[in-house]
Scaffold this motif. Sequence first.
Motif, PDB file in Angstrom:
ATOM      1  N   ALA A 202       1.001  -1.293  -0.040  1.00 18.97           N
ATOM      2  CA  ALA A 202       0.068   0.078  -0.040  1.00 18.97           C
ATOM      3  C   ALA A 202       0.740   0.998  -0.160  1.00 18.97           C
ATOM      4  CB  ALA A 202      -0.897   0.095   1.181  1.00 18.97           C
ATOM      5  N   ALA A 203       0.283   2.289  -0.541  1.00 25.43           N
ATOM      6  CA  ALA A 203       0.934   3.584  -0.465  1.00 25.43           C
ATOM      7  C   ALA A 203       0.463   4.532   0.639  1.00 25.43           C
ATOM      8  CB  ALA A 203       0.685   4.239  -1.936  1.00 25.43           C
ATOM      9  N   VAL A 204       1.289   5.013   1.301  1.00 21.25           N
ATOM     10  CA  VAL A 204       0.624   5.751   2.498  1.00 21.25           C
ATOM     11  C   VAL A 204       0.741   7.188   2.447  1.00 21.25           C
ATOM     12  CG1 VAL A 204       1.103   5.872   5.045  1.00 21.25           C
ATOM     13  CG2 VAL A 204       1.273   3.568   3.846  1.00 21.25           C
ATOM     14  N   GLY A 205      -0.042   7.998   2.746  1.00 20.90           N
ATOM     15  CA  GLY A 205       0.064   9.578   2.812  1.00 20.90           C
ATOM     16  C   GLY A 205      -0.103   9.892   4.282  1.00 20.90           C
ATOM     17  N   ILE A 206      -0.122  11.312   4.443  1.00 20.72           N
ATOM     18  CA  ILE A 206       0.030  11.977   5.666  1.00 20.72           C
ATOM     19  C   ILE A 206      -1.003  13.219   5.595  1.00 20.72           C
ATOM     20  CG2 ILE A 206       2.055  13.311   5.580  1.00 20.72           C
ATOM     21  CD1 ILE A 206       0.934  11.942   9.147  1.00 20.72           C
ATOM     22  N   HIS A 207      -1.770  13.493   6.609  1.00 22.59           N
ATOM     23  CA  HIS A 207      -2.683  14.652   6.638  1.00 22.59           C
ATOM     24  C   HIS A 207      -2.532  15.126   8.159  1.00 22.59           C
ATOM     25  CE1 HIS A 207      -6.385  17.074   5.432  1.00 22.59           C
ATOM     26  NE2 HIS A 207      -6.477  17.144   6.792  1.00 22.59           N
ATOM     27  N   ALA A 208      -1.816  16.199   8.278  1.00 26.17           N
ATOM     28  CA  ALA A 208      -1.590  16.469   9.642  1.00 26.17           C
ATOM     29  C   ALA A 208      -2.121  17.725  10.032  1.00 26.17           C
ATOM     30  CB  ALA A 208       0.010  16.566   9.971  1.00 26.17           C
ATOM     31  N   HIS A 209      -2.726  17.948  11.007  1.00 19.28           N
ATOM     32  CA  HIS A 209      -3.025  19.067  11.677  1.00 19.28           C
ATOM     33  C   HIS A 209      -2.198  19.695  12.971  1.00 19.28           C
ATOM     34  CE1 HIS A 209      -7.311  19.615   9.847  1.00 19.28           C
ATOM     35  NE2 HIS A 209      -7.038  18.560   9.644  1.00 19.28           N
ATOM     36  N   ASN A 210      -2.236  21.094  12.823  1.00 19.85           N
ATOM     37  CA  ASN A 210      -1.275  22.021  13.393  1.00 19.85           C
ATOM     38  C   ASN A 210      -1.500  22.142  15.325  1.00 19.85           C
ATOM     39  OD1 ASN A 210       1.568  22.752  13.476  1.00 19.85           O
ATOM     40  ND2 ASN A 210       0.710  24.927  13.158  1.00 19.85           N
ATOM     41  N   ASP A 211      -2.206  21.536  15.893  1.00 23.61           N
ATOM     42  CA  ASP A 211      -2.818  21.961  17.216  1.00 23.61           C
ATOM     43  C   ASP A 211      -1.630  21.972  18.152  1.00 23.61           C
ATOM     44  OD1 ASP A 211      -6.176  21.808  17.038  1.00 23.61           O
ATOM     45  OD2 ASP A 211      -5.094  20.498  15.540  1.00 23.61           O
ATOM     46  N   CYS A 212      -0.651  21.010  18.014  1.00 27.04           N
ATOM     47  CA  CYS A 212       0.762  21.145  18.887  1.00 27.04           C
ATOM     48  C   CYS A 212       1.909  21.848  18.208  1.00 27.04           C
ATOM     49  CB  CYS A 212       1.165  19.911  19.292  1.00 27.04           C
ATOM     50  SG  CYS A 212      -0.063  18.829  20.457  1.00 27.04           S
ATOM     51  N   GLU A 213       1.521  22.606  16.836  1.00 31.24           N
ATOM     52  CA  GLU A 213       2.552  23.356  16.178  1.00 31.24           C
ATOM     53  C   GLU A 213       3.503  22.079  15.579  1.00 31.24           C
ATOM     54  OE1 GLU A 213       4.572  27.573  15.848  1.00 31.24           O
ATOM     55  OE2 GLU A 213       4.001  26.867  17.697  1.00 31.24           O
ATOM     56  N   GLN A 229       2.837  10.859   0.147  1.00 28.16           N
ATOM     57  CA  GLN A 229       1.876  11.828  -0.392  1.00 28.16           C
ATOM     58  C   GLN A 229       1.672  12.726   1.017  1.00 28.16           C
ATOM     59  OE1 GLN A 229      -2.806  12.046  -0.222  1.00 28.16           O
ATOM     60  NE2 GLN A 229      -2.436  11.666  -2.516  1.00 28.16           N
ATOM     61  N   ILE A 230       1.839  13.961   0.725  1.00 24.30           N
ATOM     62  CA  ILE A 230       1.581  14.904   2.015  1.00 24.30           C
ATOM     63  C   ILE A 230       0.510  15.632   1.515  1.00 24.30           C
ATOM     64  CG2 ILE A 230       2.529  16.809   2.981  1.00 24.30           C
ATOM     65  CD1 ILE A 230       5.546  15.757   3.026  1.00 24.30           C
ATOM     66  N   GLN A 231      -0.575  15.680   2.527  1.00 20.43           N
ATOM     67  CA  GLN A 231      -1.596  16.476   2.235  1.00 20.43           C
ATOM     68  C   GLN A 231      -1.132  17.944   3.250  1.00 20.43           C
ATOM     69  OE1 GLN A 231      -5.483  15.121   2.741  1.00 20.43           O
ATOM     70  NE2 GLN A 231      -5.179  13.571   1.347  1.00 20.43           N
ATOM     71  N   GLY A 232      -1.630  19.101   2.648  1.00 17.93           N
ATOM     72  CA  GLY A 232      -1.445  20.489   3.484  1.00 17.93           C
ATOM     73  C   GLY A 232      -2.122  21.496   2.788  1.00 17.93           C
ATOM     74  N   THR A 233      -1.619  22.831   3.143  1.00 22.75           N
ATOM     75  CA  THR A 233      -2.090  24.139   2.775  1.00 22.75           C
ATOM     76  C   THR A 233      -1.055  24.883   2.568  1.00 22.75           C
ATOM     77  OG1 THR A 233      -2.858  24.700   4.980  1.00 22.75           O
ATOM     78  CG2 THR A 233      -4.509  23.598   3.720  1.00 22.75           C
ATOM     79  N   ILE A 234      -1.412  25.906   1.836  1.00 23.23           N
ATOM     80  CA  ILE A 234      -0.453  27.031   1.344  1.00 23.23           C
ATOM     81  C   ILE A 234      -0.492  28.023   2.733  1.00 23.23           C
ATOM     82  CG2 ILE A 234       0.269  29.052   0.131  1.00 23.23           C
ATOM     83  CD1 ILE A 234       0.984  26.401  -1.247  1.00 23.23           C
TER      84      ILE A 234
END
Length: 540
Positions: A202-213, A229-234
């Motif tokens: 399997a191919a694995v990606g990451i979608h992280a939120h910044n609540d702990c910076e 794969q990395i999911q993120g925002t500008i």
Amino acid sequence: MTRRIQLYDTTLRDGSQSEDINLTAADKLKIALKLDELGIDRIEGGWPGSNPVDVAFFKEIASYHLKHAVISAFGSTHHPNFTADSDPNLRAIVESGARVASIFGKSCEVHAAEALRLDAARNLEIIGDSVAFLKGKLAEVYFDAEHFFDGYKHNAAYALSALHRAHEAGADVLVLCDTNGGTLPHEVARIVAEVREALPGAAVGIHAHNDCELAVANSIAAVQAGAVQIQGTINGVGERCGNANLCSIIPTLELKFGGEYTCLPEGRLQQLTAVAAYVSEVANIPPFSRQPYVGRSAFAHKGGVHVSAVNRKSSLYEHISPDVVGNRQRILITELAGRSNIVSLARRFGFHLDKDEPVVKGLLTELKKKASLGYDYAAAEASVELLILRKLARRGVREFFRLLQFRVLETKHDSEGEPVSEVSVMVDVEGVTEHTAATGRGPVNALDNALRKALLGFYPRLSEMRLLDFKVRVLTGAETGGGTASTVRVLIESGDSDSRWVTVGVSFNIIEASWQALADSVTYKLYKDEHARRAGSDGE
């Protein structure tokens, strides 16, 4: 061997859930086209069918031929009361015209039971059916395993079962989501490695939120552990504390690992600072000046010791060359400045000085004195440039106009009516006295209108100049007065089609402070145009 990491941008969907961002369909279209120019691989346009803005975006973007990016639709696994092929959400994804979709499903047993009121087996069935349905209709399907890290720590076997079901149904990437943003980098690295061992194909990606910076650190840890794969925002925008910031992730991966990873097409990294600024402008949010790599302060030097060092070798206080990411070095003038700051700034303007020259000492004394009075030259670089040019008096700023007097009249007829601002200005322009009057929306606008009226006949290109921002700050302290008698600082940001600049004024009188900043702003525009004209003449 260099490993290619796929960039999945969710600024238009997850980023728009930030409380201070409201994007129109036109805004989303502008940002998507800019991200395509940068070389982002996948752009998540929104949730088709959930709101009119996203419906309009998918309809509009279909008429554009993107050079690099592929538009992705977002949604959830099907509702328990529907089958996958009858679910309105999944049907809307298919009908959006997107070739790619990312759907989220519960990978945490507690969430499935508490949020969806589903038993564990039924939740897994829904995941598999939803992925399989979309995979039969689209080119690629990504499964966002919501609350995966929390779910894995609570019940690893069940969290892995959710991934297995999605993988068996044909999901192209299994995206592990740190939905609450509370996971630490060492945990991410360990869990990603264990997932890859449990699902070797399997191919694995990451979608992280910044609540702990830690969203950037967690994303990089995931890549080091094998994520593709990395999911993120500008600019890291997003709900609560935001998402993983692609503006930090991209250059870190490309520049800090000795060529081990690549994210963007060759030559695109230099666009990063401009793209970050563009997204902030379209989203109508102030850019974060201290943002790594792309922030205005990322390569700004204030202390004299620092400036002296970077004048000799920039890498002494800069971890990369600013131009690699499209940024630039800035030397600031404040009360902490040394003679090296003056020499460096003068060099940028084309003057080669020695720090022991009397003019340098005189400039430093004057700048420090003005800084102590409240003139923020760190922010108002155009005013600094004018001050230095006037002092050096070489190829400097001639007197384009000279104020003789101005008068401000404020009239308000009753408690319900709006005040009327009227200003008369008398200036000397090229030996001619110009006396004009104008009204405006407030005294500063009226002052601006009257000054332009006096000068436009002499300098037509002033019509290109526009005021972009106006900031007033009360300066506290015994030396600046107090209460309504306080000294105030006015910063005016102006711009034309080529550039933007900031000027400053300080006084106990807000109109006088505004005049200082406004006069500097107009003078800077005139100086800039004349300098460009002379440079063009010299080149002919």
